[in-house]
Design a protein around this motif. Structure first.
Motif, PDB file in Angstrom:
ATOM      1  N   ALA A   1      52.240  47.832  48.227  1.00 52.06           N
ATOM      2  CA  ALA A   1      52.862  47.055  47.154  1.00 52.06           C
ATOM      3  C   ALA A   1      52.211  45.695  46.936  1.00 52.06           C
ATOM      4  O   ALA A   1      52.325  45.114  45.850  1.00 52.06           O
ATOM      5  N   VAL A   2      51.519  45.156  47.941  1.00 51.16           N
ATOM      6  CA  VAL A   2      50.913  43.827  47.795  1.00 51.16           C
ATOM      7  C   VAL A   2      49.545  43.895  47.120  1.00 51.16           C
ATOM      8  O   VAL A   2      49.033  42.872  46.651  1.00 51.16           O
ATOM      9  N   ILE A   3      48.944  45.082  47.022  1.00 51.86           N
ATOM     10  CA  ILE A   3      47.599  45.210  46.456  1.00 51.86           C
ATOM     11  C   ILE A   3      47.527  44.704  45.008  1.00 51.86           C
ATOM     12  O   ILE A   3      46.590  43.970  44.658  1.00 51.86           O
ATOM     13  N   PRO A   4      48.483  45.054  44.123  1.00 48.17           N
ATOM     14  CA  PRO A   4      48.409  44.509  42.748  1.00 48.17           C
ATOM     15  C   PRO A   4      48.449  42.978  42.693  1.00 48.17           C
ATOM     16  O   PRO A   4      47.812  42.373  41.819  1.00 48.17           O
ATOM     17  N   LEU A   5      49.182  42.341  43.602  1.00 51.81           N
ATOM     18  CA  LEU A   5      49.231  40.875  43.605  1.00 51.81           C
ATOM     19  C   LEU A   5      47.872  40.276  43.946  1.00 51.81           C
ATOM     20  O   LEU A   5      47.488  39.237  43.396  1.00 51.81           O
ATOM     21  N   VAL A   6      47.141  40.925  44.853  1.00 56.14           N
ATOM     22  CA  VAL A   6      45.792  40.448  45.182  1.00 56.14           C
ATOM     23  C   VAL A   6      44.888  40.551  43.961  1.00 56.14           C
ATOM     24  O   VAL A   6      44.117  39.634  43.648  1.00 56.14           O
ATOM     25  N   LEU A   7      44.990  41.650  43.230  1.00 53.80           N
ATOM     26  CA  LEU A   7      44.167  41.837  42.027  1.00 53.80           C
ATOM     27  C   LEU A   7      44.479  40.801  40.956  1.00 53.80           C
ATOM     28  O   LEU A   7      43.586  40.306  40.269  1.00 53.80           O
ATOM     29  N   LEU A   8      45.757  40.452  40.818  1.00 52.99           N
ATOM     30  CA  LEU A   8      46.182  39.582  39.722  1.00 52.99           C
ATOM     31  C   LEU A   8      46.080  38.093  40.047  1.00 52.99           C
ATOM     32  O   LEU A   8      45.816  37.286  39.141  1.00 52.99           O
ATOM     33  N   LEU A   9      46.279  37.720  41.305  1.00 52.24           N
ATOM     34  CA  LEU A   9      46.506  36.301  41.609  1.00 52.24           C
ATOM     35  C   LEU A   9      45.532  35.678  42.604  1.00 52.24           C
ATOM     36  O   LEU A   9      45.598  34.468  42.821  1.00 52.24           O
ATOM     37  N   LEU A  10      44.646  36.464  43.237  1.00 53.57           N
ATOM     38  CA  LEU A  10      43.780  35.905  44.276  1.00 53.57           C
ATOM     39  C   LEU A  10      42.343  35.810  43.754  1.00 53.57           C
ATOM     40  O   LEU A  10      41.599  36.790  43.812  1.00 53.57           O
ATOM     41  N   PRO A  11      41.926  34.637  43.257  1.00 56.33           N
ATOM     42  CA  PRO A  11      40.543  34.483  42.811  1.00 56.33           C
ATOM     43  C   PRO A  11      39.591  34.358  43.992  1.00 56.33           C
ATOM     44  O   PRO A  11      40.009  34.134  45.130  1.00 56.33           O
ATOM     45  N   GLU A  12      38.308  34.478  43.709  1.00 60.99           N
ATOM     46  CA  GLU A  12      37.301  34.447  44.751  1.00 60.99           C
ATOM     47  C   GLU A  12      37.208  33.072  45.403  1.00 60.99           C
ATOM     48  O   GLU A  12      37.149  32.937  46.609  1.00 60.99           O
TER      49      GLU A  12
END
Length: 426
Positions: free
Chosen positions: A184-195
């Protein structure tokens, strides 16, 4: 992500959103890492596996968790932070989910030892150090304290729930719940965690507005980066003092108490739910203690802070065998208070000292090697705790050894990063 950054820019720095997402990743990693402690007795009963056999799987897990640290830090610099974290979360969810099908002890060693150990090595303390190093030039200690507190919060959120599920429905639903939460946390990484900050056209928190933006990833091979940083660090005495003190830290937290405390409570007639509840209380106190430790590490001598942290932890562990017989108010609650405040309070000062000694460029990877020491200590204690319990029928000797090791660490840390004393003039 750009739209969120523009919205946040009028209110607060986007670095705090990155801290929030990283906190959640590390929280779930901590909850996953703590899960075997509520499964130890049910697995013994379900399959007849010995405490030593189960402890071996957890020992492999803890060793790989640490050994992956420097390579994960190097991979984040070469392949990118987001890619590395996403791959680790996918591997972690798959390994935990598949463990619901295991029937043989080698499957426990493979899935909870090798797969989970490898994946969590990229989503724990090393990840926190890389994020803080990239996104903060000020308040680094406080930011690292918040991220480190996720370990406590993971226990606080996961353990009582998982222990209740184990008690009512067995161990298999537990691993499925954990796998779903990881996914469930994977989409949050895609949306909110920049490089990195420059991805959004930002400077790190506290950096001057005219400072150049960091944009170029390293072109060096991750293995070369990891071993080159180690080669530069090894000749320095401070590296070994940090490494061995953190070895003791891992041995006396994740390795011993984190792995064996619930089973230890069973030896004194306490249920898994009661033991998990005590661990959750420790987690609550650690949330306070580690956040406060981060704040203190920005303001006070970090060697002195570590001296007190290790010393008090050692005294708490020496007290633990007596705590089970001292009643409700003077026994385990007192241990939970003092040990909980100190659980991972050592991390922010250790990160700060690593940055002070090894500099901005090398610090994340060198800290990864220091984390490897932490987890090798954890692996050693997880295995030896099980061996001593099987041999002696009690955890008392293992607990006393753990307490004594903390007192040794309290003396070691006073030698870290000591300024050279100029010889007196004739």
């Amino acid at each position: 992500m750009q739209a969120i950054a523009r919205w946040a820019g009028h209110r607060f720095h986007y670095a705090w959103i990155v801290i929030g997402v990283t906190f959640l990743i590390m929280l779930i990693t901590a909850g996953t890492r703590a899960t075997p402690s509520v499964m130890m007795v049910p697995l013994e009963e379900a399959f007849g596996w010995s405490r030593t056999s189960i402890s071996l799987a957890l020992s492999i897990n803890l060793a790989l968790f640490g050994l992956m640290g420097p390579f994960a830090a190097a991979a984040m610099q070469y392949f990118g932070l987001r890619r590395t974290v996403l791959c680790a979360l996918l591997l972690l969810a798959g390994g935990v989910g598949l463990s619901a099908l295991m029937r043989e002890s080698w499957q426990l060693w493979l899935l909870w030892g090798f797969v989970v150990g490898t994946a969590t090595g990229a989503t724990a303390m090393t990840l926190g150090a890389v994020v803080v190093n990239r996104w903060f030039t000020q308040r680094r200690g406080f930011a690292m304290g918040l991220l480190t507190a996720s370990t406590a919060t993971g226990q606080l959120v996961f353990l009582p729930l998982l222990a209740a599920v184990v008690e009512r429905h067995g161990w298999q639903p537990v691993v499925l719940i954990v796998a779903v939460v990881i996914a469930a946390v994977i989409p949050l990484v895609l949306l909110l965690l920049p490089e990195r900050p420059a991805t959004l056209g930002l400077h790190p928190y506290g950096a001057a507005h005219d400072a150049p933006l960091e944009t170029a990833p390293s072109q060096q091979n991750p293995l070369q980066m990891a071993f080159a940083a180690l080669q530069r660090a090894m000749p320095r005495r401070d590296f070994w003092l940090l490494f061995f003190s953190f070895f003791i830290c891992g041995a006396t937290t994740n390795g011993y108490i984190g792995t064996h405390f619930i089973a230890m409570c069973g030896d004194y007639g306490l249920s898994e739910v009661r033991g998990a509840g005590v661990l959750a209380v420790m987690g609550l106190f650690d949330l306070l203690g580690t956040t406060l430790s981060g704040w203190l590490s920005d303001r006070y001598n970090n060697r002195v802070l570590l001296f007190w942290y290790y010393g008090l932890r050692g005294l708490a562990l020496l007290y633990l065998p007596s705590a089970f017989g001292l009643g409700y108010f003077l026994g385990l609650p007192v241990f939970a208070l003092f040990y909980g405040l100190d659980w991972v309070a050592t991390v922010p000062p250790t990160v700060r000292l690593t940055q002070d000694v090894f500099g901005h460029a090398d610090a994340p990877i060198v800290f990864g090697w220091i984390v490897a020491g932490h987890q090798l200590g954890a692996a050693f204690a997880a295995l030896m705790g099980g061996v001593l319990r099987n041999t002696l029928g009690t955890y008392t000797l293992a607990t006393m050894i753990a307490g004594a090791l903390c007192l040794v660490a309290a003396l070691l840390v006073l030698r870290i990063h000591r300024p050279a004393v100029a010889p007196a003039a004739a």
